[in-house]
Structure formats: C-alpha cells, structure tokens
Enzyme design. Structure first.
Site, PDB file in Angstrom:
ATOM      1  N   ARG A 294       0.828  -1.219   0.000  1.00 32.83           N
ATOM      2  CA  ARG A 294       0.000   0.000   0.000  1.00 32.83           C
ATOM      3  C   ARG A 294       0.856   1.260   0.000  1.00 32.83           C
ATOM      4  NH1 ARG A 294      -4.945  -1.947   3.935  1.00 32.83           N
ATOM      5  NH2 ARG A 294      -6.009  -3.049   2.272  1.00 32.83           N
TER       6      ARG A 294
ATOM      7  N   LYS B 149     -20.968 -15.676   3.689  1.00 31.34           N
ATOM      8  CA  LYS B 149     -22.420 -15.574   3.800  1.00 31.34           C
ATOM      9  C   LYS B 149     -23.110 -14.977   2.590  1.00 31.34           C
ATOM     10  CE  LYS B 149     -23.119 -15.148   8.713  1.00 31.34           C
ATOM     11  NZ  LYS B 149     -23.347 -14.167   9.754  1.00 31.34           N
TER      12      LYS B 149
ATOM     13  N   GLY C  34      -9.459  -7.771  -0.683  1.00 30.41           N
ATOM     14  CA  GLY C  34      -9.748  -8.654   0.442  1.00 30.41           C
ATOM     15  C   GLY C  34      -9.010  -9.985   0.380  1.00 30.41           C
TER      16      GLY C  34
ATOM     17  N   GLY D  60     -14.067  -3.886   0.282  1.00 34.40           N
ATOM     18  CA  GLY D  60     -15.410  -3.328   0.504  1.00 34.40           C
ATOM     19  C   GLY D  60     -15.781  -2.327  -0.576  1.00 34.40           C
TER      20      GLY D  60
HETATM   21  P1  AMP Z   1     -16.192 -13.113   3.403  1.00 33.07           P
HETATM   22  O1  AMP Z   1     -15.728 -12.240   4.535  1.00 33.07           O
HETATM   23  O2  AMP Z   1     -17.663 -13.209   3.263  1.00 33.07           O
HETATM   24  O3  AMP Z   1     -15.456 -12.835   2.107  1.00 33.07           O
HETATM   25  O4  AMP Z   1     -15.759 -14.585   3.832  1.00 33.07           O
HETATM   26  C1  AMP Z   1     -14.438 -14.974   4.005  1.00 33.07           C
HETATM   27  C2  AMP Z   1     -14.425 -16.128   4.944  1.00 33.07           C
HETATM   28  O5  AMP Z   1     -15.248 -17.166   4.449  1.00 33.07           O
HETATM   29  C3  AMP Z   1     -13.056 -16.751   5.137  1.00 33.07           C
HETATM   30  O6  AMP Z   1     -12.605 -16.461   6.436  1.00 33.07           O
HETATM   31  C4  AMP Z   1     -13.294 -18.243   4.943  1.00 33.07           C
HETATM   32  O7  AMP Z   1     -12.694 -19.041   5.939  1.00 33.07           O
HETATM   33  C5  AMP Z   1     -14.799 -18.369   5.040  1.00 33.07           C
HETATM   34  N1  AMP Z   1     -15.319 -19.531   4.321  1.00 33.07           N
HETATM   35  C6  AMP Z   1     -15.125 -19.868   3.037  1.00 33.07           C
HETATM   36  N2  AMP Z   1     -15.712 -21.028   2.741  1.00 33.07           N
HETATM   37  C7  AMP Z   1     -16.312 -21.462   3.864  1.00 33.07           C
HETATM   38  C8  AMP Z   1     -17.084 -22.621   4.204  1.00 33.07           C
HETATM   39  N3  AMP Z   1     -17.344 -23.561   3.301  1.00 33.07           N
HETATM   40  N4  AMP Z   1     -17.559 -22.724   5.458  1.00 33.07           N
HETATM   41  C9  AMP Z   1     -17.282 -21.758   6.370  1.00 33.07           C
HETATM   42  N5  AMP Z   1     -16.581 -20.669   6.119  1.00 33.07           N
HETATM   43  C10 AMP Z   1     -16.077 -20.513   4.884  1.00 33.07           C
END
Ligand code: AMP
Length: 438
Positions: free
Chosen positions: A36, A236, A395, A418
C-alpha cells in the site's frame, strides 16, 4: 471517468492534503507488507515534483479510544465503567486507559513515516498528533516539494464522527484535497469525503491509484469483453445480496463457491449436512436461480465438496477431510472447500472467459488443507493472463493471489475489498462522488 485527477489541478506552492491508505499489516512495530505504501508513491512523487507542500493522512486499524493530544475513553467504555460498583470504577478506568496506550503504540503511523522517508529521499516528517500542536507546526514548516505525514486519523474521534472542529482543523491543511485511498472510498469520514462534502475544501481530485481502480473496473463493468464471468465466494449470502443480483445482470456466467454456495444447494433441495447456511436467504437464492434462468445467464455451483466433521479449531489445525457430491453431504459433515470436480469445472469456465471478476475465497483458505479450491481458482485466472481481463476485487482473494505469487499474472488487483464490492453493486462511493467533475 469524469472526475478531476491530480493532473487537472494547480498544486504549485499549495498545501495539498492527500488521503492515502497506509493501513498496512504490522507485526511488533514492523511493516510486514508494504504494497500500500508503494502503491501511493506515484501520486506523492508527482505532487512533490510539482512543488506542492504535501500533507499525507491515513487511518491505521481500529483504535478503541481517542488519543489526539490526550487519551480519552469512548462513550461505550465510559458507560460500561459507570455500571460497575463505584469502588471499582477508578481501577477499571485506569485499566482501560492502559489498554488505550497499547493501542497508540500498536496503531501509530510512525513506522510508515520512517519507511516513506527512506523511499522519498529524507523529505518526510511525522506529526505525532492528528490536527493539534505538532501537526500544525509541522504543516506550517513544510516547504514546497516536502511531505508531512499526520498521525493515525482515527486517533481523533472527529475523523469518523465528522465533528465540525476536526473537519475545520483538517481542512486548514488543504488548499487542495486529493483522495488516493480507494480502500476507504466507500466510507464518508472527515478525511475520505466530509471536508469536501461540507464545502471546506473547494478543489478536490483523485490520485493515480483511484484513477486506475476506477478506469479498470468501470471499463470492465460497463463494457466487458464477453464471455464475462463473475466468481463469488466467502462466507455468507446475506453479505453479498446486492452483488449477486447485480452481477447476474451484468455478467454471462456467475460462479458461486465458498460457504455461501451451500445455501443455494439447499435451495435446490440438496443435502448439505452441517455446512454453513443462511436459512433466511433460501428464498432469495431460489429467486436468484429463477432470475438467472429468465435472463439466460448461467449460475454455476459446486458439484462436489471437501468436508470434515467440524470447523477447524484453531483455524489452521490439521484436519481430516473427505469428498462428497455437494448435494449429498452426510448429516454430520460440513462442507469447507470446493472438491476436485468443481475445481476443474470452475477452471474450465475461466478458461473460456474474456473477462473475469473474482471476490471471496472458495473455502476456509486459512487452513492449508482447505486452501486448494481458492488456489485452483487463482491458478485458473493466472492461466488466462494475456488472453482475458482478470480483476481481483481485494480482500481475501487479493491476499490469496499475492501469497501464491500470481500477483503479476492478474490484470488488476483492487486495493479495496469493501469499496470494490460496493462499486460492483452499482453504489456511488462518497469518496469519489465528492471530487470535482472534469
Ligand atoms: P467473506 O468475509 O464473506 O469474504 O468470507 C471470508 C471467509 O469465508 C473466510 O474467512 C473463509 O474461511 C470463510 N469460508 C469460506 N468457505 C467457507 C465454508 N465452506 N464454510 C465456512 N466458512 C467458509
């Protein structure tokens, strides 16, 4: 892009406040990744060469308290202490202030100032507060072609709260405002948009980093080479509702992996065991599958999955896994990564693409056993280098690409997770909207 850039404004001899993103990872006071800082150099060097008095500012992490000139507990903490028996309040206050002092040590921008000073030929001084005595003195002493870096903006509560007192003080360092922090462009804090929105600074332009982010992403979103593939992963569905819907409209194929895929699979009637699921979003997933059909778009889901009895704890602990069809996961198993057939399927989709945008890991990539799916997608993108435009939306996916050594095999790696997601949702980013039009 119709926003002014640094090249469109006269900065000679002027105080130019530059909002950078120096929120670099640090361990024990040592910078562990200086990307950065390096990314910010073209704008800073240009301004110095033009004879500007450059005032740099950035946040670093999330300090729990407010420090400018003096330590002060925040409202939440004060309220918590007020609930304690009176006899315990003084000790609790003392303890909270001690913790705040540690934050100051951990989250100071002093190491960034030292590194910048090395990179910019000894022309950078560091102000030990944000807008108080030291900052005022250092900015006043700054000569044309030199730089001052202010202390961590979030050490002052006015940064996020946009208090008039703070905004006026910050704006007094800015005859011209330049935003080059794409990672915070989706927020409206004092330094990211507030002082311009309030009319405290009239001349406002973007730096080279934001200019590049916008031109690459806007070009791809508005005028993509087709087939245009979007890959979404992460935990999620709920976090990415608008992105899913928006991308279905813009791209030809939407690939979904990671934890969010299981809600879609359940919505199709699949058995997902104890995998992550957003029960409340099952209807939404059905709607999206309908929408894809109606629009004639492909929605590609995992066909197999790497599962385990439980989520790894700690996250990088050794783990025993087995592979199942993604709609036939046993009741006591949890899907934690995409399986081998899915890796091949996703790679094939990417191989046929002319533009690809990727956000979010395909599995729990923090664990080496469960990082294979994410690696495979990174590899697939690297394989089409030169033949397709590949954009990594910041990210976790950006980190994965860097760690795997594929960074120079991508067309663009965004500096803002983000912010890039909000751009893909079609939202207006306050840090960009506030800048002067060309
Ligand atoms: P996000 O912040 O929504 O981009 O999610 C990133 C996080 O999703 C990471 O810390 C991963 O460990 C988690 N992740 C990815 N695949 C899975 C899964 N199948 N079950 C639980 N967590 C997951």
């Amino acid at each position: 892009m119709n926003k002014k850039t640094v090249k469109d404004v006269d900065v000679k001899g002027k105080k130019v406040l530059v909002r950078c993103d120096f929120n670099v990872p640090m361990k024990d006071g040592v910078i562990t990744d200086e990307n950065r800082i390096i990314g910010a150099l073209p704008t800073i060097k240009y301004l110095m060469e033009q004879g500007a008095k450059v005032v740099l500012c950035s946040h670093m992490g999330k300090p729990h308290n407010v420090f400018d000139s003096k330590l002060e507990l925040n409202k939440k903490e004060k309220a918590k202490i007020a609930e304690l028996p009176e006899a315990e309040q003084a000790a609790a206050t003392e303890e909270a202030l001690e913790k705040a002092k540690k934050d100051v040590k951990k989250l100071t921008l002093a190491p960034v100032a030292a590194r910048l000073n090395e990179l910019l030929g000894g022309k950078v001084t560091f102000a030990t507060d944000v807008v108080s005595e030291d900052a005022k003195a250092k900015v006043a002493a700054c000569k044309a072609g030199e730089c001052v870096l202010l202390e961590n903006l979030r050490f002052h509560k006015g940064e996020e709260k946009k208090t008039p007192e703070f905004m006026n003080a910050l704006a007094s360092f800015a005859e011209v405002y330049v935003n080059d922090a794409f990672g915070t462009a989706h927020r409206s804090h004092a330094s990211t948009a507030g002082i311009v929105e309030e009319g405290l600074v009239k001349t406002a332009a973007c730096g080279f980093l934001i200019e590049k982010e916008l031109s690459v992403m806007a070009d791809t979103l508005e005028n993509p080479q087709r087939p245009f593939v979007a890959i979404l992963g992460g935990a999620k569905v709920a976090d990415k509702l608008n992105v899913i819907s928006n991308r279905l409209e813009k791209c030809d194929t939407l690939v979904i992996g990671g934890g969010m895929a299981y809600t879609f699979i359940k919505a199709q009637g699949g058995k997902i065991g104890t995998s992550l699921v957003d029960e409340e979003k099952i209807d939404y997933c059905k709607e999206m599958m309908e929408k894809a059909k109606k629009l004639g778009k492909q929605l590609v889901l995992p066909v197999d999955t790497v599962a385990a009895k439980a989520f790894p704890s700690p996250i990088d602990a050794p783990i025993e896994t087995a592979v199942f069809a993604s709609n036939e996961i046993p009741d006591d198993m949890m899907g934690l990564d995409i399986g081998p057939k899915t890796k091949a399927l996703f790679a094939e989709v990417v191989a046929n693409a002319k533009s690809v945008i990727w956000n979010g890991p395909m599995g729990v990539f923090e664990n080496p056993v469960l990082a294979e799916g994410t690696k495979a997608v990174a590899q697939a993108l690297a394989n089409v280098y030169g033949k397709a435009t590949t954009i990594i939306g910041g990210g976790d996916s950006a980190a994965a690409v860097q760690v795997l050594g594929y960074a120079d095999k991508m067309s663009h790696i965004s500096t803002g997770g983000g912010a890039s997601l909000e751009l893909f949702e079609g939202k207006v980013l306050p840090g960009i909207a506030c800048l002067n039009d060309k």
